[in-house]
Design an enzyme around this catalytic site. Structure first.
Site, PDB file in Angstrom:
ATOM      1  N   HIS A 299      36.477  43.550  46.040  1.00  0.00           N
ATOM      2  CA  HIS A 299      37.644  43.738  46.893  1.00  0.00           C
ATOM      3  C   HIS A 299      38.533  42.500  46.751  1.00  0.00           C
ATOM      4  O   HIS A 299      38.216  41.575  45.985  1.00  0.00           O
ATOM      5  CB  HIS A 299      37.226  43.968  48.347  1.00  0.00           C
ATOM      6  CG  HIS A 299      36.241  42.957  48.863  1.00  0.00           C
ATOM      7  ND1 HIS A 299      36.543  41.629  48.996  1.00  0.00           N
ATOM      8  CD2 HIS A 299      34.946  43.094  49.263  1.00  0.00           C
ATOM      9  CE1 HIS A 299      35.499  40.989  49.484  1.00  0.00           C
ATOM     10  NE2 HIS A 299      34.497  41.844  49.632  1.00  0.00           N
TER      11      HIS A 299
ATOM     12  N   HIS B  34      36.890  39.027  46.684  1.00  0.00           N
ATOM     13  CA  HIS B  34      36.319  38.623  45.400  1.00  0.00           C
ATOM     14  C   HIS B  34      37.426  38.198  44.430  1.00  0.00           C
ATOM     15  O   HIS B  34      37.298  37.218  43.701  1.00  0.00           O
ATOM     16  CB  HIS B  34      35.567  39.784  44.741  1.00  0.00           C
ATOM     17  CG  HIS B  34      34.353  40.255  45.482  1.00  0.00           C
ATOM     18  ND1 HIS B  34      34.291  41.481  46.077  1.00  0.00           N
ATOM     19  CD2 HIS B  34      33.157  39.656  45.697  1.00  0.00           C
ATOM     20  CE1 HIS B  34      33.096  41.630  46.634  1.00  0.00           C
ATOM     21  NE2 HIS B  34      32.389  40.537  46.427  1.00  0.00           N
TER      22      HIS B  34
ATOM     23  N   GLN C 248      17.331  40.060  47.564  1.00  0.00           N
ATOM     24  CA  GLN C 248      17.949  39.558  48.792  1.00  0.00           C
ATOM     25  C   GLN C 248      18.119  40.645  49.854  1.00  0.00           C
ATOM     26  O   GLN C 248      18.734  40.401  50.885  1.00  0.00           O
ATOM     27  CB  GLN C 248      19.273  38.855  48.501  1.00  0.00           C
ATOM     28  CG  GLN C 248      20.411  39.746  48.036  1.00  0.00           C
ATOM     29  CD  GLN C 248      21.596  38.918  47.569  1.00  0.00           C
ATOM     30  OE1 GLN C 248      21.592  38.348  46.474  1.00  0.00           O
ATOM     31  NE2 GLN C 248      22.644  38.858  48.385  1.00  0.00           N
TER      32      GLN C 248
ATOM     33  N   GLY D  72      32.575  32.776  48.703  1.00  0.00           N
ATOM     34  CA  GLY D  72      33.494  32.967  49.824  1.00  0.00           C
ATOM     35  C   GLY D  72      32.943  32.369  51.114  1.00  0.00           C
ATOM     36  O   GLY D  72      31.732  32.389  51.333  1.00  0.00           O
TER      37      GLY D  72
ATOM     38  N   LEU E 112      37.207  40.954  54.761  1.00  0.00           N
ATOM     39  CA  LEU E 112      36.884  41.889  53.694  1.00  0.00           C
ATOM     40  C   LEU E 112      35.401  41.773  53.352  1.00  0.00           C
ATOM     41  O   LEU E 112      34.846  40.674  53.261  1.00  0.00           O
ATOM     42  CB  LEU E 112      37.729  41.620  52.451  1.00  0.00           C
ATOM     43  CG  LEU E 112      39.229  41.857  52.596  1.00  0.00           C
ATOM     44  CD1 LEU E 112      39.918  41.824  51.234  1.00  0.00           C
ATOM     45  CD2 LEU E 112      39.530  43.172  53.284  1.00  0.00           C
ATOM     46  N   SER E 113      34.775  42.922  53.152  1.00  0.00           N
ATOM     47  CA  SER E 113      33.347  42.978  52.799  1.00  0.00           C
ATOM     48  C   SER E 113      33.114  44.300  52.088  1.00  0.00           C
ATOM     49  O   SER E 113      33.718  45.325  52.468  1.00  0.00           O
ATOM     50  CB  SER E 113      32.502  42.931  54.075  1.00  0.00           C
ATOM     51  OG  SER E 113      31.189  43.390  53.814  1.00  0.00           O
TER      52      SER E 113
HETATM   53  O1  PAF Z   1      27.473  36.776  48.079  1.00  0.00           O
HETATM   54  C1  PAF Z   1      26.997  37.621  47.286  1.00  0.00           C
HETATM   55  O2  PAF Z   1      27.640  38.592  46.874  1.00  0.00           O
HETATM   56  C2  PAF Z   1      25.564  37.446  46.826  1.00  0.00           C
HETATM   57  O3  PAF Z   1      24.759  36.950  47.841  1.00  0.00           O
HETATM   58  C3  PAF Z   1      25.435  36.594  45.546  1.00  0.00           C
HETATM   59  C4  PAF Z   1      25.901  35.173  45.794  1.00  0.00           C
HETATM   60  C5  PAF Z   1      26.254  37.217  44.434  1.00  0.00           C
HETATM   61  C6  PAF Z   1      23.980  36.545  45.095  1.00  0.00           C
HETATM   62  O4  PAF Z   1      23.482  37.802  44.818  1.00  0.00           O
END
Ligand code: PAF
Length: 290
Positions: free
Chosen positions: A34, A37, A61, A147, A184-185
């Site tokens: 988005h 980024h 994660q 970000g 934004l997410s």
């Molecule tokens: O912020 C993110 O999108 C993720 O945590 C990252 C830094 C790409 C690691 O997977």
């Protein structure tokens, strides 16, 4: 712009760029790009002559009950968005390439990773630091861009880079917001229409805190109460945490001093959103950055 799927090829390309004197920049992402980024990509492009954007939805994660399978994967749209921005390489490895059978190493930044997001999402930061260190090893960038919406993540990655003497400078860039304040997410795409309207409560609660600070409040307790009161007034919101912490340690603050962060994680329906405001005190002057 070249699309790279294997670790070996990515290493070779980045090694070649460095040997030709290029300054290599990296923007690590999980795709579903988005404008937030893209702002990182623009900032990265200014400081690097060879730019890699990684797109990898990192299973390590995500908790077992989280949205790994549902997380949006939009590689074609991501490529189209990156194409005009002067990106040289997209690194989009499949999971088996990053975590081959037998993979058994994890990287953990103790303490910082256990607070707030880490308390609510056990193992999350271990997954983040593990993949980010792998990306740093593969690309060996001079700069990597993150970000500020993920403020705790940025702080933890900075700590990892310092502790492990990494040659990568960590750059944290401003939050990008919708006109109504919603940060934004990629997860905003989960929100149904009434939830989308309700989701503005996060930034509204930060604005309320800023207003109290502008009126002279310096003690954290009444500011946190204000933030929680605004959040509690939104029927579709369920607060995971809403705190004001020291921006370095992520321990709760009692009075505004140095750099603090008002941080929160809030469920809007089943979608978990995070947001924060940076509060910087310089003598009597306080600046709040939402
Ligand atoms: O912020 C993110 O999108 C993720 O945590 C990252 C830094 C790409 C690691 O997977």
């Amino acid at each position: 712009m070249e699309l790279i799927h294997t670790v070996d090829w990515m290493k070779q390309v980045a090694r070649q760029a460095r040997s030709e004197g290029a300054i290599v920049g990296l923007v690590p992402t999980m795709g579903a790009l988005h404008a937030g980024h893209l702002s990182l990509v623009r900032a990265a492009r200014e400081r690097s002559s060879s730019l890699v954007v990684s797109i990898f939805v990192n299973p390590k994660q995500f908790g077992p009950k989280e949205d790994f399978t549902r997380y949006p994967r939009t590689l074609d749209a991501d490529r189209a968005a990156l194409d005009p921005l002067g990106v040289h390489h997209i690194f989009a490895p499949p999971v088996e390439e990053m975590y081959p059978r037998g993979f058994s190493t994890g990287v953990e930044v103790a303490g910082l990773s256990e607070r707030l997001e880490g308390r609510s999402r056990p193992g999350h930061f271990r997954g983040v630091t593990t993949v980010v260190l792998k990306l740093f090893e593969i690309v060996q960038p001079s700069f990597a861009f993150f970000g500020r919406k993920d403020a705790q993540q940025g702080r933890i990655i900075r700590q990892m880079a310092a502790d492990l003497n990494l040659d990568t400078e960590i750059v944290v860039c401003p939050i990008v917001r919708e006109p109504d304040g919603l940060a934004l997410s990629s997860r905003n795409s989960y929100l149904q229409a009434p939830e989308r309207a309700a989701a503005t409560v996060l930034s509204r609660s930060l604005a309320a805190v800023r207003q109290r600070i502008e009126r002279g409040e310096r003690m954290v307790q009444p500011l946190v109460e204000e933030m929680r009161a605004v959040l509690a007034a939104e029927p579709l919101a369920a607060v995971d945490y809403a705190e004001i912490v020291d921006a370095d340690t992520f321990e709760p603050a009692t009075r505004l001093h140095g750099s603090c962060l008002a941080v929160m994680a809030v469920f809007i329906g089943s979608t978990r959103l995070i947001d924060n405001m940076l509060i910087e005190a310089d003598g009597a002057k306080i600046t709040c950055t939402i």
